[in-house]
Motif scaffolding. Structure first.
Motif, PDB file in Angstrom:
ATOM      1  N   ARG A  58      54.095 -26.248 102.193  1.00 57.60           N
ATOM      2  CA  ARG A  58      54.424 -27.354 103.107  1.00 57.60           C
ATOM      3  C   ARG A  58      53.212 -27.866 103.877  1.00 57.60           C
ATOM      4  O   ARG A  58      53.333 -28.770 104.688  1.00 57.60           O
ATOM      5  CB  ARG A  58      55.505 -26.895 104.083  1.00 57.60           C
ATOM      6  CG  ARG A  58      56.849 -26.682 103.411  1.00 57.60           C
ATOM      7  CD  ARG A  58      57.958 -26.333 104.388  1.00 57.60           C
ATOM      8  NE  ARG A  58      57.886 -24.951 104.832  1.00 57.60           N
ATOM      9  CZ  ARG A  58      57.565 -24.585 106.061  1.00 57.60           C
ATOM     10  NH1 ARG A  58      57.265 -25.485 106.965  1.00 57.60           N
ATOM     11  NH2 ARG A  58      57.543 -23.302 106.404  1.00 57.60           N
ATOM     12  N   LYS A  59      52.012 -27.246 103.662  1.00 55.43           N
ATOM     13  CA  LYS A  59      50.775 -27.664 104.333  1.00 55.43           C
ATOM     14  C   LYS A  59      49.740 -28.022 103.263  1.00 55.43           C
ATOM     15  O   LYS A  59      49.016 -27.150 102.750  1.00 55.43           O
ATOM     16  CB  LYS A  59      50.235 -26.535 105.217  1.00 55.43           C
ATOM     17  CG  LYS A  59      51.168 -26.095 106.335  1.00 55.43           C
ATOM     18  CD  LYS A  59      51.096 -27.046 107.502  1.00 55.43           C
ATOM     19  CE  LYS A  59      51.895 -26.512 108.681  1.00 55.43           C
ATOM     20  NZ  LYS A  59      51.807 -27.409 109.850  1.00 55.43           N
ATOM     21  N   PRO A  60      49.615 -29.296 102.892  1.00 57.21           N
ATOM     22  CA  PRO A  60      48.687 -29.659 101.803  1.00 57.21           C
ATOM     23  C   PRO A  60      47.246 -29.256 102.078  1.00 57.21           C
ATOM     24  O   PRO A  60      46.553 -28.785 101.165  1.00 57.21           O
ATOM     25  CB  PRO A  60      48.828 -31.193 101.730  1.00 57.21           C
ATOM     26  CG  PRO A  60      50.162 -31.481 102.329  1.00 57.21           C
ATOM     27  CD  PRO A  60      50.377 -30.449 103.391  1.00 57.21           C
ATOM     28  N   ASP A  61      46.777 -29.438 103.336  1.00 63.04           N
ATOM     29  CA  ASP A  61      45.384 -29.072 103.625  1.00 63.04           C
ATOM     30  C   ASP A  61      45.172 -27.570 103.505  1.00 63.04           C
ATOM     31  O   ASP A  61      44.137 -27.098 103.017  1.00 63.04           O
ATOM     32  CB  ASP A  61      45.005 -29.557 105.017  1.00 63.04           C
ATOM     33  CG  ASP A  61      45.915 -28.997 106.102  1.00 63.04           C
ATOM     34  OD1 ASP A  61      47.070 -28.637 105.767  1.00 63.04           O
ATOM     35  OD2 ASP A  61      45.489 -28.927 107.274  1.00 63.04           O
ATOM     36  N   LEU A  62      46.175 -26.769 103.942  1.00 61.93           N
ATOM     37  CA  LEU A  62      46.073 -25.324 103.833  1.00 61.93           C
ATOM     38  C   LEU A  62      46.145 -24.899 102.363  1.00 61.93           C
ATOM     39  O   LEU A  62      45.420 -23.981 101.940  1.00 61.93           O
ATOM     40  CB  LEU A  62      47.193 -24.668 104.634  1.00 61.93           C
ATOM     41  CG  LEU A  62      47.112 -23.152 104.811  1.00 61.93           C
ATOM     42  CD1 LEU A  62      45.856 -22.767 105.561  1.00 61.93           C
ATOM     43  CD2 LEU A  62      48.345 -22.632 105.537  1.00 61.93           C
ATOM     44  N   LYS A  63      46.980 -25.558 101.590  1.00 63.88           N
ATOM     45  CA  LYS A  63      47.097 -25.247 100.157  1.00 63.88           C
ATOM     46  C   LYS A  63      45.769 -25.507  99.443  1.00 63.88           C
ATOM     47  O   LYS A  63      45.319 -24.706  98.610  1.00 63.88           O
ATOM     48  CB  LYS A  63      48.209 -26.086  99.544  1.00 63.88           C
ATOM     49  CG  LYS A  63      48.448 -25.813  98.060  1.00 63.88           C
ATOM     50  CD  LYS A  63      49.601 -26.648  97.546  1.00 63.88           C
ATOM     51  CE  LYS A  63      49.851 -26.371  96.063  1.00 63.88           C
ATOM     52  NZ  LYS A  63      50.964 -27.194  95.529  1.00 63.88           N
ATOM     53  N   GLU A  64      45.115 -26.611  99.803  1.00 58.27           N
ATOM     54  CA  GLU A  64      43.820 -26.928  99.195  1.00 58.27           C
ATOM     55  C   GLU A  64      42.756 -25.901  99.595  1.00 58.27           C
ATOM     56  O   GLU A  64      41.920 -25.500  98.774  1.00 58.27           O
ATOM     57  CB  GLU A  64      43.388 -28.329  99.613  1.00 58.27           C
ATOM     58  CG  GLU A  64      42.063 -28.770  99.011  1.00 58.27           C
ATOM     59  CD  GLU A  64      41.651 -30.160  99.480  1.00 58.27           C
ATOM     60  OE1 GLU A  64      40.576 -30.627  99.047  1.00 58.27           O
ATOM     61  OE2 GLU A  64      42.394 -30.759 100.281  1.00 58.27           O
ATOM     62  N   LEU A  65      42.784 -25.460 100.864  1.00 57.08           N
ATOM     63  CA  LEU A  65      41.817 -24.474 101.329  1.00 57.08           C
ATOM     64  C   LEU A  65      41.986 -23.154 100.597  1.00 57.08           C
ATOM     65  O   LEU A  65      40.998 -22.532 100.164  1.00 57.08           O
ATOM     66  CB  LEU A  65      41.973 -24.268 102.842  1.00 57.08           C
ATOM     67  CG  LEU A  65      41.031 -23.248 103.497  1.00 57.08           C
ATOM     68  CD1 LEU A  65      39.570 -23.649 103.299  1.00 57.08           C
ATOM     69  CD2 LEU A  65      41.352 -23.104 104.980  1.00 57.08           C
ATOM     70  N   VAL A  66      43.234 -22.698 100.415  1.00 55.53           N
ATOM     71  CA  VAL A  66      43.489 -21.452  99.689  1.00 55.53           C
ATOM     72  C   VAL A  66      43.032 -21.582  98.246  1.00 55.53           C
ATOM     73  O   VAL A  66      42.419 -20.664  97.675  1.00 55.53           O
ATOM     74  CB  VAL A  66      44.988 -21.093  99.770  1.00 55.53           C
ATOM     75  CG1 VAL A  66      45.303 -19.910  98.862  1.00 55.53           C
ATOM     76  CG2 VAL A  66      45.390 -20.767 101.199  1.00 55.53           C
ATOM     77  N   LYS A 118      40.402 -20.643 110.077  1.00 53.85           N
ATOM     78  CA  LYS A 118      41.546 -21.531 109.838  1.00 53.85           C
ATOM     79  C   LYS A 118      42.711 -20.768 109.234  1.00 53.85           C
ATOM     80  O   LYS A 118      43.872 -20.907 109.677  1.00 53.85           O
ATOM     81  CB  LYS A 118      41.102 -22.667 108.915  1.00 53.85           C
ATOM     82  CG  LYS A 118      42.217 -23.532 108.346  1.00 53.85           C
ATOM     83  CD  LYS A 118      42.935 -24.316 109.426  1.00 53.85           C
ATOM     84  CE  LYS A 118      43.999 -25.224 108.808  1.00 53.85           C
ATOM     85  NZ  LYS A 118      44.850 -25.851 109.842  1.00 53.85           N
ATOM     86  N   LEU A 119      42.446 -19.954 108.234  1.00 55.68           N
ATOM     87  CA  LEU A 119      43.517 -19.230 107.542  1.00 55.68           C
ATOM     88  C   LEU A 119      44.197 -18.237 108.469  1.00 55.68           C
ATOM     89  O   LEU A 119      45.434 -18.164 108.516  1.00 55.68           O
ATOM     90  CB  LEU A 119      42.946 -18.500 106.326  1.00 55.68           C
ATOM     91  CG  LEU A 119      42.471 -19.389 105.162  1.00 55.68           C
ATOM     92  CD1 LEU A 119      41.758 -18.553 104.117  1.00 55.68           C
ATOM     93  CD2 LEU A 119      43.646 -20.130 104.531  1.00 55.68           C
ATOM     94  N   ILE A 120      43.422 -17.466 109.217  1.00 55.80           N
ATOM     95  CA  ILE A 120      44.039 -16.417 110.029  1.00 55.80           C
ATOM     96  C   ILE A 120      44.844 -17.013 111.173  1.00 55.80           C
ATOM     97  O   ILE A 120      45.893 -16.478 111.565  1.00 55.80           O
ATOM     98  CB  ILE A 120      42.963 -15.426 110.539  1.00 55.80           C
ATOM     99  CG1 ILE A 120      43.596 -14.047 110.783  1.00 55.80           C
ATOM    100  CG2 ILE A 120      42.299 -15.921 111.800  1.00 55.80           C
ATOM    101  CD1 ILE A 120      44.102 -13.385 109.540  1.00 55.80           C
ATOM    102  N   ASN A 121      44.412 -18.155 111.726  1.00 55.26           N
ATOM    103  CA  ASN A 121      45.184 -18.793 112.789  1.00 55.26           C
ATOM    104  C   ASN A 121      46.535 -19.257 112.280  1.00 55.26           C
ATOM    105  O   ASN A 121      47.574 -19.063 112.937  1.00 55.26           O
ATOM    106  CB  ASN A 121      44.407 -19.968 113.370  1.00 55.26           C
ATOM    107  CG  ASN A 121      43.215 -19.535 114.203  1.00 55.26           C
ATOM    108  OD1 ASN A 121      43.066 -18.361 114.520  1.00 55.26           O
ATOM    109  ND2 ASN A 121      42.364 -20.479 114.560  1.00 55.26           N
TER     110      ASN A 121
END
Length: 815
Positions: free
Chosen positions: A434-442, A458-461
């Motif tokens: 549900r978080k496109p920017d987080l999905k791209e970062l992973v 960013k990931l841990i927060n």
């Protein structure tokens, strides 16, 4: 007929002699007259008005005797006074006094000649003699007890009539005389004591007071205040005393000032006065007293109501979550829950806290009084558990995993459930989708096999916010452990290579420095600022990262072999030094283990032989001695190639772009590793964290070839006491000579390049038996664990060092 003229006659030899004798006599008579005139009219030192009339100047001042009083026949009177006196009680009953000691005397030798014009008083420093300030006689005074003088602000002034004025700022710490409240100061001459050429008198002429206070009012003595003591008024008396010259038993008069502290009584109003005053107030305020009481009571009731009003988070898996206001009334709270969640009024509901314990009418008010109110889950009696949500620990968020049906989270009490291990992973995957920017970062982290510092933050927060939604603000340790494993399954490149489950970076069971734990502590700290609670901290197991980790309790004392040590410290060939080092190894191990004495102070041969550091380490750890030289070249290139990918630190990038090229590659890589594992905060009372530039100077220092070693030691920073590498060479890229400096002692190294010198620098910590510099602790522990592989089980590696190790390992595998 022309008659030739006769030539002139030449003077005879007799005539010439008479003429020369006459000139010589005249010269001698002139010189003799000059000498007689100088003897009858000798040049004397004097002070004259300068040509411009604005100042004074001295003539023939080399003839002035500044060591003798003005008169050798008569006694010189020096008038003494104390001014601007301040007093304060310190350290119990000791009295701290500050004042100006004023002295006045007359010196006929200093009378200004032809001084009708110009200033009447002149600072002695402004009077010049041959271009420099003049020196004059000043009385040499002694004061008892011992004092502190501020000579930088001492001043001496000269009047035209030869009077001299001198002021000296002094500070005294005086103890009471024989346990009384009296204090005294004696003033006497020192240099002229035995001759009696100088006499001291108090300045009481013309009714003047010899002592004046800085903060006195209308002549009243000032008040002296002391911490925790009753205020006192400072009184004084001046007089004379008698001192004896020890060499001749000669007695001379001295001046004495005595101070006395007189406590000021505390004034309290009498009982009758208090009663009269209160009766007057009551008589005047009776008409309005009842009105005031009414308003006070009403305000107290309102404040009590506001204070009791709390916000409670209530949730039900099937109906969501809401905030409900409660004043502590259990029945009213139940009605509010039914109204908010649109539950039929005839239905009975049961309240449970975030651990599944039932909350009844007796417990509910106590629960609200806690600093942090737990979330309340309610169940409707008679409804199916699957439809009403039943009990779930903190039903904060509902996740749908590939199905519109809600997933019921599993309680920590039932870890054997099929959903126990996969629950956090499913929740994280749903959140990432549900978080496109987080999905791209992973996706980028897994593709590059690297989680850099910015991505980790960013990931841990985001991930910890999911954990809090699932388990509340205080998730259990088992939840944090399982959550860390779920993250590793989603981002495999975040796995720490030196542990079985690979979660040490995210969750550290020993040091509690994992990213998840650090983020939760930050959240709790911000919550506590609003709701302070007394927390209990469990002790953290201290890592034995210091090289003296072989220290043991109850060890057997090993006596020193004095004969062998004395022989070892003498001049010997190298093979004899090695034999004696092996013979005395057990004693050095004892010194390193107990820290009873410094190895360098007993075994001075370390300061002479450059091979001893490596030889000693070989004796201590034969299997680990060559590990650095075998692996450093590969690790060095990994650090220099990937450091800018690992960290986005501005300081690191500036060092790599601007300064790394000034060093050889091994030293540049070592400093780059320091930027990747920078100094951290040491904790309260353990010293401040130093800047990265200061940490560099604690690691390695460079000096030009030809710099004397003694000058390096003389100017060495005393705060740097742990081993530091020193380079000498024409430039930093090509050092030729290497030393280690520890406790301002220089240890030579038989190193041919910087790689061998860095190897010896690490080994020196173990050989000397000293701890790592606290600002380099992370760097050296990284070397200890990853390179030398020493004391792995007993050493706690800092989180930052674990991250760098994991990042370098991931990048090396991808290459």
């Amino acid at each position: 007929m022309v008659t030739p003229s006769e030539p002139p006659k030449c003077p005879t030899r007799l005539d010439l002699c008479i003429h020369d004798i006459f000139l010589c006599v005249l010269t001698v008579l002139a010189l003799l007259g000059t000498v007689i005139f100088c003897l009858l009219h000798p040049q004397r030192p004097e002070i004259l008005l300068s040509p411009d009339g604005a100042t004074w100047q001295a003539a023939h001042w080399s003839k002035h005797d500044a060591k003798s009083p003005p008169s050798s026949n008569n006694t010189t009177q020096v008038i003494i006074s104390l001014t601007q006196v301040t007093a304060e009680l310190t350290r119990g009953e000791e009295l701290s006094l500050n004042f100006l000691l004023l002295q006045e005397w007359s010196d006929p030798r200093l009378i200004v000649r032809d001084g009708e014009n110009g200033p009447t008083v002149q600072n002695i420093e402004a009077i010049k003699g041959n271009g420099a300030p003049i020196g004059i006689w000043k009385p040499s005074l002694g004061l008892a007890p011992t004092h502190v003088a501020d000579k930088s602000t001492e001043e001496t002034w000269l009047s035209k009539d030869g009077r001299v004025f001198r002021s000296q700022p002094l500070t005294f710490i005086v103890s009471p005389y024989r346990s009384t409240s009296e204090y005294f100061i004696n003033i006497f001459t020192t240099r002229e004591f035995s001759t009696g050429a100088v006499a001291l008198t108090w300045d009481s002429l013309d009714g003047r007071n010899p002592l004046s206070f800085k903060n006195s009012t209308l002549g009243i003595a000032p008040i002296v205040r002391g911490e925790g003591l009753q205020n006192s008024r400072l009184l004084y008396t001046t007089g004379h005393c008698e001192m004896t010259y020890r060499a001749t038993s000669l007695k001379r008069s001295c001046l004495q000032v005595r101070f006395k502290l007189e406590k000021i009584p505390t004034l309290y109003p009498s009982k009758d006065l208090v009663l009269y005053f209160l009766s007057g107030i009551i008589f005047c305020l009776v008409p309005s007293s009842f009105l005031v009481i009414y308003f006070v009571v009403t305000l107290a009731v309102k404040v009590s109501e506001v204070k009791m009003t709390k916000l409670v988070r209530v949730c039900n898996l099937a109906r969501g979550k809401k905030l409900i206001i409660s004043s502590g009334d259990y029945e009213q709270f139940l009605r509010s829950v039914k109204t908010k969640f649109q539950v039929e009024t005839d239905n009975d509901i049961i309240l449970e806290d975030d651990h599944g314990a039932e909350v009844d009418e007796e417990v509910f008010p106590i629960l609200l009084d806690q600093g942090i109110i737990p979330a309340i889950t309610f169940k409707i009696v008679g409804e199916d558990a699957a439809s009403d949500g039943s009990y779930t620990p903190q039903c904060q968020q509902i996740y749908y995993i590939n199905s519109p049906a809600p997933i019921s989270p599993q309680s920590p009490a039932t870890p054997a459930s099929p959903q126990g291990e996969d629950y956090f992973k499913q929740a994280l995957e749903s959140y990432i989708e549900r978080k496109p920017d987080l999905k791209e970062l992973v996706s980028n982290c897994n593709a590059e096999r690297l989680v850099d510092s910015a991505a980790a933050t960013k990931l841990i927060n985001d991930f910890v916010s999911v954990l809090i939604d699932l388990r509340g603000d205080l998730p259990s340790t088992s939840d944090q452990l399982r959550f860390a494993k779920a993250i590793i399954e989603i981002i495999p490149c975040w796995k720490y290579p030196d542990s079985i489950d690979g979660i040490d970076i995210l969750y550290d069971t020993v040091n509690r420095s994992g990213l998840i734990q650090t983020r939760l502590r930050w959240i709790h700290r911000n919550v506590k600022e609003k709701n302070p609670l007394k927390s209990l901290k469990r002790p953290v197991a201290s890592g034995a990262g210091a090289p003296i980790s072989n220290k043991q309790d109850g060890h057997v004392q090993i006596a020193a072999d004095d004969i062998a040590i004395a022989e070892l410290n003498s001049s010997l060939p190298e093979d004899e030094v090695r034999r004696l080092m092996i013979q005395t190894l057990e004693h050095r191990n004892y010194l390193r283990g107990t820290n009873e004495n410094s190895v360098l102070r007993v075994y001075r041969k370390f300061l002479e032989c450059g091979f001893l550091i490596n030889f000693e380490f070989q004796l201590m750890f034969p299997a680990n001695a060559a590990k650095f030289l075998d692996t450093w070249e590969t690790l060095r290139e990994q650090i220099l190639t990937n450091c800018k990918r690992i960290s986005k630190s501005t300081a690191l990038h500036k060092f790599i772009n601007d300064n790394a090229g000034n060093w050889d590659r091994s030293t540049g890589a070592l400093l780059a590793l320091l930027y990747l594992i920078p100094p951290t905060a040491h904790g309260r009372g353990k010293g401040a964290r130093c800047k990265i530039e200061d940490a560099e100077s604690r690691l390695v220092k460079y000096f030009k070839s030809g710099t004397p070693l003694q000058s390096i030691l003389d100017t060495w920073d005393s705060d740097i006491s742990q081993p530091t590498l020193v380079y000498l060479g024409d430039d930093k890229t090509n050092p030729s000579t290497f030393f280690i400096i520890c406790d301002k002692l220089a240890l030579p190294l038989n190193a041919s390049n910087s790689t061998e010198a860095i190897d010896s620098l690490f080994k020196a910590h173990y050989v000397i038996g000293t701890k790592y510099d606290q600002n380099l602790d992370g760097l050296w522990k990284f070397m200890q664990i990853h390179v030398f592989q020493l004391d792995i089980q007993n050493t706690t590696l800092p989180r930052k060092a674990k991250q760098v190790l994991q990042q370098l390992s991931s990048l090396s595998e991808s290459n």
